[in-house]
Design a protein around this motif. Structure first.
Motif, PDB file in Angstrom:
ATOM      1  N   ALA A 189       0.821  -1.146  -0.015  1.00  0.00           N
ATOM      2  CA  ALA A 189       0.111  -0.345   0.063  1.00  0.00           C
ATOM      3  C   ALA A 189       0.684   1.391   0.019  1.00  0.00           C
ATOM      4  O   ALA A 189       0.253   2.222  -0.219  1.00  0.00           O
ATOM      5  CB  ALA A 189      -0.926   0.020   0.994  1.00  0.00           C
TER       6      ALA A 189
ATOM      7  N   CYS B  43       3.946   3.204  -4.561  1.00  0.00           N
ATOM      8  CA  CYS B  43       3.452   4.395  -5.847  1.00  0.00           C
ATOM      9  C   CYS B  43       4.151   4.471  -6.973  1.00  0.00           C
ATOM     10  O   CYS B  43       5.454   3.968  -6.790  1.00  0.00           O
ATOM     11  CB  CYS B  43       3.128   5.681  -5.152  1.00  0.00           C
TER      12      CYS B  43
ATOM     13  N   TYR C  28       0.362   7.423  -8.519  1.00  0.00           N
ATOM     14  CA  TYR C  28      -0.811   6.512  -8.154  1.00  0.00           C
ATOM     15  C   TYR C  28      -0.278   5.346  -7.560  1.00  0.00           C
ATOM     16  O   TYR C  28       1.010   4.729  -7.654  1.00  0.00           O
ATOM     17  CB  TYR C  28      -1.485   6.038  -9.497  1.00  0.00           C
ATOM     18  N   LEU C  29      -0.982   4.611  -6.793  1.00  0.00           N
ATOM     19  CA  LEU C  29      -0.813   3.515  -6.156  1.00  0.00           C
ATOM     20  C   LEU C  29      -0.644   2.255  -7.120  1.00  0.00           C
ATOM     21  O   LEU C  29      -1.441   2.261  -8.132  1.00  0.00           O
ATOM     22  CB  LEU C  29      -1.822   3.336  -5.146  1.00  0.00           C
TER      23      LEU C  29
ATOM     24  N   CYS D 108      -1.770   8.979  -5.173  1.00  0.00           N
ATOM     25  CA  CYS D 108      -0.925   9.114  -3.776  1.00  0.00           C
ATOM     26  C   CYS D 108      -0.500  10.327  -3.620  1.00  0.00           C
ATOM     27  O   CYS D 108       0.236  10.759  -2.520  1.00  0.00           O
ATOM     28  CB  CYS D 108       0.472   8.332  -4.203  1.00  0.00           C
TER      29      CYS D 108
ATOM     30  N   TYR E  43      -4.623   9.918   1.150  1.00  0.00           N
ATOM     31  CA  TYR E  43      -3.836   8.984   1.033  1.00  0.00           C
ATOM     32  C   TYR E  43      -2.711   9.419   1.978  1.00  0.00           C
ATOM     33  O   TYR E  43      -1.844   8.400   2.467  1.00  0.00           O
ATOM     34  CB  TYR E  43      -3.097   8.750  -0.522  1.00  0.00           C
TER      35      TYR E  43
END
Length: 140
Positions: A93, A96, A104-105, A113, A118
């Protein structure tokens, strides 16, 4: 046994995406440890009741020590089994990647992210990782 498998599968299908799943998975070991402690306390209360109404105190008092040892061993087993998949999810998690100036993850590209949500999740996740990393210190 089937309930536990269904529970873990459902943990991955929560609305809210991967971050909700990580949050729930992070709570599972604590929930299992709490259940273990409740059962231990109930068993000890039962033995204490028998001690107060019996003459064989020495045998019953050694039984309390056996209960504590057994439940501590259960606690170690719970964490030994559950911590690796929890750690994996927590670290994934945090992974990124950048794409066209946005972050983005990697496992769930719907998660930005750079968002405030987040950033709050990362605070929780890092705190949970530190708490779980300290669990083995308790065994020393």
């Amino acid at each position: 046994f089937l309930f536990s498998i269904k529970f873990f599968v459902l943990a991955d299908c929560l609305p809210g995406g991967y971050l909700s799943s990580v949050f729930l998975w992070s709570l599972i070991p604590f929930g299992c440890a709490l259940i273990n402690e409740i059962i231990s306390q109930v068993r000890q209360m039962r033995v204490n009741y028998l001690i107060s109404h019996s003459v064989e105190n020495k045998m019953l008092q050694s039984q309390i020590a056996n209960i504590k040892n057994a439940h501590f061993a259960n606690l170690l087993l719970i964490f030994f089994i559950l911590l690796p998949p929890v750690f994996r999810r927590q670290f994934v998690a945090l992974n990124c990647f950048d794409l066209l100036g946005e972050s983005y993850l990697r496992i769930d590209t719907s998660v930005d992210c750079n968002s405030d949500g987040y950033a709050l999740f990362v605070t929780y996740d890092v705190l949970a990782i530190l708490i779980y990393a300290a669990v083995p210190l308790y065994w020393i």
